[in-house]
Design a protein around this motif. Structure first.
Motif, PDB file in Angstrom:
ATOM      1  N   ASP A  80      16.213  18.732 -21.480  1.00 31.66           N
ATOM      2  CA  ASP A  80      15.788  19.045 -20.381  1.00 31.66           C
ATOM      3  C   ASP A  80      14.513  20.087 -21.472  1.00 31.66           C
ATOM      4  OD1 ASP A  80      14.511  21.007 -18.336  1.00 31.66           O
ATOM      5  OD2 ASP A  80      15.467  22.687 -19.486  1.00 31.66           O
ATOM      6  N   THR A  81      14.266  20.606 -23.412  1.00 31.50           N
ATOM      7  CA  THR A  81      13.572  21.112 -23.573  1.00 31.50           C
ATOM      8  C   THR A  81      12.446  20.715 -24.435  1.00 31.50           C
ATOM      9  OG1 THR A  81      15.244  21.655 -25.818  1.00 31.50           O
ATOM     10  CG2 THR A  81      14.634  23.337 -23.973  1.00 31.50           C
ATOM     11  N   THR A  82      13.048  19.065 -24.701  1.00 33.93           N
ATOM     12  CA  THR A  82      12.971  17.734 -25.006  1.00 33.93           C
ATOM     13  C   THR A  82      11.285  17.540 -24.117  1.00 33.93           C
ATOM     14  OG1 THR A  82      14.430  17.394 -26.387  1.00 33.93           O
ATOM     15  CG2 THR A  82      12.752  16.227 -26.026  1.00 33.93           C
ATOM     16  N   ARG A  83      12.011  16.968 -22.987  1.00 33.93           N
ATOM     17  CA  ARG A  83      11.413  15.640 -21.724  1.00 33.93           C
ATOM     18  C   ARG A  83      10.432  17.540 -21.133  1.00 33.93           C
ATOM     19  NH1 ARG A  83       9.723  12.235 -23.523  1.00 33.93           N
ATOM     20  NH2 ARG A  83       9.829  10.761 -21.365  1.00 33.93           N
ATOM     21  N   ARG A  84      10.358  17.915 -21.070  1.00 35.11           N
ATOM     22  CA  ARG A  84       9.444  18.961 -19.934  1.00 35.11           C
ATOM     23  C   ARG A  84       8.054  19.188 -20.397  1.00 35.11           C
ATOM     24  NH1 ARG A  84      11.109  24.377 -18.620  1.00 35.11           N
ATOM     25  NH2 ARG A  84      12.348  24.408 -19.615  1.00 35.11           N
ATOM     26  N   PRO A  85       8.494  19.861 -21.539  1.00 40.33           N
ATOM     27  CA  PRO A  85       6.496  19.617 -21.738  1.00 40.33           C
ATOM     28  C   PRO A  85       5.834  18.601 -21.837  1.00 40.33           C
ATOM     29  CG  PRO A  85       7.944  20.802 -23.580  1.00 40.33           C
ATOM     30  CD  PRO A  85       9.153  20.330 -22.572  1.00 40.33           C
ATOM     31  N   ARG A  86       6.612  17.748 -22.076  1.00 39.10           N
ATOM     32  CA  ARG A  86       5.831  15.936 -22.281  1.00 39.10           C
ATOM     33  C   ARG A  86       4.847  15.464 -21.044  1.00 39.10           C
ATOM     34  NH1 ARG A  86       4.134  11.749 -25.075  1.00 39.10           N
ATOM     35  NH2 ARG A  86       4.635   9.670 -24.318  1.00 39.10           N
ATOM     36  N   THR A  87       6.674  15.828 -19.843  1.00 42.63           N
ATOM     37  CA  THR A  87       6.069  14.881 -18.959  1.00 42.63           C
ATOM     38  C   THR A  87       5.477  15.903 -18.492  1.00 42.63           C
ATOM     39  OG1 THR A  87       8.783  15.736 -18.411  1.00 42.63           O
ATOM     40  CG2 THR A  87       8.497  13.695 -19.369  1.00 42.63           C
ATOM     41  N   GLN A  88       5.776  17.280 -18.297  1.00 38.80           N
ATOM     42  CA  GLN A  88       5.226  18.114 -16.659  1.00 38.80           C
ATOM     43  C   GLN A  88       3.964  18.121 -17.468  1.00 38.80           C
ATOM     44  OE1 GLN A  88       7.315  21.326 -16.895  1.00 38.80           O
ATOM     45  NE2 GLN A  88       8.522  20.548 -15.750  1.00 38.80           N
ATOM     46  N   GLY A  89       3.642  17.663 -18.883  1.00 39.02           N
ATOM     47  CA  GLY A  89       2.140  17.876 -19.082  1.00 39.02           C
ATOM     48  C   GLY A  89       1.214  16.373 -18.260  1.00 39.02           C
ATOM     49  N   PHE A  90       2.261  15.697 -18.819  1.00 37.89           N
ATOM     50  CA  PHE A  90       1.254  14.481 -18.131  1.00 37.89           C
ATOM     51  C   PHE A  90       0.635  14.088 -16.318  1.00 37.89           C
ATOM     52  CE2 PHE A  90       2.508  11.853 -21.902  1.00 37.89           C
ATOM     53  CZ  PHE A  90       1.469  12.001 -22.397  1.00 37.89           C
ATOM     54  N   ALA A  91       1.988  14.470 -16.190  1.00 35.57           N
ATOM     55  CA  ALA A  91       1.707  15.270 -14.532  1.00 35.57           C
ATOM     56  C   ALA A  91       0.243  16.087 -14.300  1.00 35.57           C
ATOM     57  CB  ALA A  91       2.854  15.793 -14.406  1.00 35.57           C
ATOM     58  N   ARG A  92      -0.161  17.299 -15.052  1.00 33.71           N
ATOM     59  CA  ARG A  92      -0.780  18.270 -14.706  1.00 33.71           C
ATOM     60  C   ARG A  92      -2.290  17.487 -15.209  1.00 33.71           C
ATOM     61  NH1 ARG A  92       2.386  21.597 -17.638  1.00 33.71           N
ATOM     62  NH2 ARG A  92       1.201  21.027 -19.728  1.00 33.71           N
ATOM     63  N   ARG A 137       1.030  -1.376   0.262  1.00 31.48           N
ATOM     64  CA  ARG A 137       0.228   0.365  -0.213  1.00 31.48           C
ATOM     65  C   ARG A 137       1.063   1.617   0.103  1.00 31.48           C
ATOM     66  NH1 ARG A 137      -2.546   3.817   2.188  1.00 31.48           N
ATOM     67  NH2 ARG A 137      -1.103   3.736   4.916  1.00 31.48           N
ATOM     68  N   HIS A 138       0.615   1.928  -0.891  1.00 26.08           N
ATOM     69  CA  HIS A 138       1.152   3.825  -0.895  1.00 26.08           C
ATOM     70  C   HIS A 138       0.265   4.395  -1.126  1.00 26.08           C
ATOM     71  CE1 HIS A 138       4.008   0.398  -2.592  1.00 26.08           C
ATOM     72  NE2 HIS A 138       5.243   1.193  -1.476  1.00 26.08           N
ATOM     73  N   ASP A 139       0.623   5.972  -0.570  1.00 26.14           N
ATOM     74  CA  ASP A 139      -0.634   7.066  -0.505  1.00 26.14           C
ATOM     75  C   ASP A 139       0.315   7.593  -2.073  1.00 26.14           C
ATOM     76  OD1 ASP A 139      -2.072   6.662   1.555  1.00 26.14           O
ATOM     77  OD2 ASP A 139      -0.735   8.118   3.108  1.00 26.14           O
ATOM     78  N   VAL A 140      -0.488   8.153  -2.791  1.00 28.89           N
ATOM     79  CA  VAL A 140      -0.513   8.512  -4.322  1.00 28.89           C
ATOM     80  C   VAL A 140       0.242   9.994  -4.136  1.00 28.89           C
ATOM     81  CG1 VAL A 140      -0.924   9.284  -6.602  1.00 28.89           C
ATOM     82  CG2 VAL A 140      -1.537   6.222  -5.379  1.00 28.89           C
ATOM     83  N   TYR A 141       1.127  10.288  -5.007  1.00 26.17           N
ATOM     84  CA  TYR A 141       2.050  11.326  -4.739  1.00 26.17           C
ATOM     85  C   TYR A 141       1.758  11.887  -6.093  1.00 26.17           C
ATOM     86  CZ  TYR A 141       1.898  11.337   0.064  1.00 26.17           C
ATOM     87  OH  TYR A 141       1.627  11.634   1.951  1.00 26.17           O
ATOM     88  N   TYR A 142       2.472  13.224  -6.534  1.00 27.48           N
ATOM     89  CA  TYR A 142       2.955  13.501  -8.028  1.00 27.48           C
ATOM     90  C   TYR A 142       3.427  14.517  -7.900  1.00 27.48           C
ATOM     91  CZ  TYR A 142      -1.194  16.541  -8.878  1.00 27.48           C
ATOM     92  OH  TYR A 142      -2.011  17.279  -9.090  1.00 27.48           O
ATOM     93  N   LEU A 143       4.210  15.021  -8.955  1.00 26.90           N
ATOM     94  CA  LEU A 143       4.951  16.349  -8.647  1.00 26.90           C
ATOM     95  C   LEU A 143       3.714  17.539  -9.552  1.00 26.90           C
ATOM     96  CD1 LEU A 143       8.779  15.858  -9.476  1.00 26.90           C
ATOM     97  CD2 LEU A 143       7.557  16.177  -7.485  1.00 26.90           C
ATOM     98  N   GLN A 144       3.316  17.911  -8.816  1.00 25.34           N
ATOM     99  CA  GLN A 144       2.126  19.480  -9.527  1.00 25.34           C
ATOM    100  C   GLN A 144       3.057  20.361  -9.562  1.00 25.34           C
ATOM    101  OE1 GLN A 144      -0.721  20.918  -6.650  1.00 25.34           O
ATOM    102  NE2 GLN A 144      -2.631  20.362  -8.358  1.00 25.34           N
ATOM    103  N   THR A 145       3.847  21.314  -8.825  1.00 21.71           N
ATOM    104  CA  THR A 145       4.468  21.905  -9.717  1.00 21.71           C
ATOM    105  C   THR A 145       5.403  21.842 -10.569  1.00 21.71           C
ATOM    106  OG1 THR A 145       4.122  22.822  -7.272  1.00 21.71           O
ATOM    107  CG2 THR A 145       5.712  24.019  -7.840  1.00 21.71           C
ATOM    108  N   PRO A 146       5.871  22.242 -11.593  1.00 20.91           N
ATOM    109  CA  PRO A 146       6.824  21.463 -12.735  1.00 20.91           C
ATOM    110  C   PRO A 146       7.202  22.275 -11.669  1.00 20.91           C
ATOM    111  CG  PRO A 146       5.429  23.649 -13.165  1.00 20.91           C
ATOM    112  CD  PRO A 146       4.774  22.983 -12.036  1.00 20.91           C
ATOM    113  N   LEU A 147       8.911  21.618 -12.262  1.00 19.24           N
ATOM    114  CA  LEU A 147      10.220  22.011 -11.782  1.00 19.24           C
ATOM    115  C   LEU A 147      11.017  23.273 -13.228  1.00 19.24           C
ATOM    116  CD1 LEU A 147      12.266  18.577 -11.256  1.00 19.24           C
ATOM    117  CD2 LEU A 147      12.403  20.645  -9.372  1.00 19.24           C
TER     118      LEU A 147
END
Length: 391
Positions: free
Chosen positions: A331-343, A268-278
């Motif tokens: 950085d410029t390739t991965r941030r838009p895709r992954t931070q969009g998925f985090a949101r 069992r794990h509580d679910v966390y994510y990075l809501q605030t983008p780095l």
């Protein structure tokens, strides 16, 4: 050619993928993990077509396809068992070129670990600090014998959602956000699973403030997960009786799977994510990767998949450029895709785990009205990713 050295912090799926990718690019790699041994943990994992493509780039798609279970489709049901959405394998593979595969996380970890023969693996090393300059990055570790340091041309911080290295590099970053629910995971052994007769279709069933997912995985086992909304740090009873009370009246085979689950497989794990983008996934000669950079909730089924993608993109960039330019590309390739998925994952968590009766009815009605082609378009944003072309 001058030797290029890299340190990878974290021996999970993201860290080992990075080690494999860098080693294939000619780097001398060392992996450090805080655990006492490189022992796989966890339950089941879904490997979507985008991750299958990334694993093919790593030279590992064949063993993953041989060990894992190709899913005949993806389904959403209600707690009564009524199907409200279905995406068959023919649509997935016809559009994205690869299957959706499920397997035990430990099996994927084993495949990755076996693939990094020649990489130095060190356990009992907890990364607590890092410095970086124009020439190298240096990590400070706590170890059973006292502090020690190690330096390399590049450091990949794949030390998870609670990354201490992220905190050292970005001290003002607020850290992970609670997604509003906890998740239990369990494994039904093959012998018991055979009597239940679960089909190889990944099914997620929805109720009020609760969901239950089921998938056949390797060696005849069945993986399940159960999500329930609750306050942060609520610490419910960690036992199967608790889950049977909550999910025992849901559709077949959910009660049967709970009854057949050995208690010692329950996680069992509580679910966390990075809501605030780095502000960046890089700092000097350091690259953040996987959950350390962009942790998502399980609602989109992409956490490990995105980490494997990260490893491929990072290694591809480093193959064609110096470290500074390559890290900028990463950085410029991965941030838009992954931070969009985090949101997106955080928003989905709120919708899917809602306890409001009217919102539950609206969620179910809208999903039932969703035609398969539209369901496939929702999946396309994740599944259609392909590795960058070689330099």
């Amino acid at each position: 050619m001058t030797e290029r050295t890299a340190i990878v912090i974290g021996g999970g799926i993201g860290g080992l993928s990075a080690a494999r990718a860098l080693q294939r690019g000619g780097w001398t790699v060392a992996v450090y993990d805080q655990a006492p041994a490189f022992r796989p943990v966890g339950a089941g994992i879904g490997i979507a077509p985008n991750a299958v493509k990334a694993l093919r780039w790593l030279g590992l798609a064949a063993p993953v396809r041989e060990s894992g279970i190709r899913q005949a489709g993806l389904e959403i049901r209600l707690s009564s068992g009524q199907q409200v959405a279905h995406l068959p394998a023919t649509d997935i593979e016809g559009r994205f070129g690869d299957p959706f595969i499920t397997m035990h996380r430990a099996e994927l970890h084993r495949i990755l670990l076996d693939s990094v023969d020649g990489v130095r693996l060190s356990t009992h090393h907890t990364a607590v600090d890092i410095t970086t300059d124009a020439h190298a990055a240096t990590v400070t570790f706590d170890t059973p014998t006292g502090p020690r340091t190690a330096s390399a041309d590049l450091v990949v911080a794949a030390d998870g959602i609670h990354s201490r290295l992220r905190g050292a590099l970005f001290p003002d970053y607020p850290g992970p956000t609670y997604a509003g629910y906890t998740v239990w995971r369990g494994i039904v052994p093959a012998e018991a699973a055979a009597t239940i007769g679960v089909e190889p279709t990944l099914v997620e069933s929805w109720g009020r403030a609760a969901r239950f997912g089921v998938a056949v995985i390797n060696d005849g086992q069945v993986y399940w997960f159960a999500c329930e909304s609750m306050a942060e740090h609520a610490a419910p009873n960690h036992d199967l009786d608790e889950l049977t009370t909550r999910f025992g009246q849901w559709h077949t085979p959910i009660p049967q799977l709970l009854a057949a689950t050995p208690p010692d497989t329950l996680l069992r794990h509580d679910v966390y994510y990075l809501q605030t983008p780095l502000p960046s996934f890089t700092h000097g000669r350091v690259a953040l990767l996987g959950d350390a950079a962009h942790a998502v909730t399980p609602d989109i089924g992409q956490g490990a998949c995105l980490a494997i993608e990260d490893a491929v993109v990072l290694a591809t960039a480093l193959a064609s450029s110096g470290i500074g330019k390559a890290l900028h590309t990463y950085d410029t390739t991965r941030r838009p895709r992954t931070q969009g998925f985090a949101r997106t994952s955080g928003k989905l968590a709120r919708v899917l785990q809602t306890s409001n009766p009217a919102a539950v009815r609206l969620r179910d009605l809208m999903t039932r009205a969703l035609p398969t082609p539209l369901f496939a378009r929702f999946a396309a944003s994740a599944f259609s990713w392909t590795p960058p072309p070689p330099a």
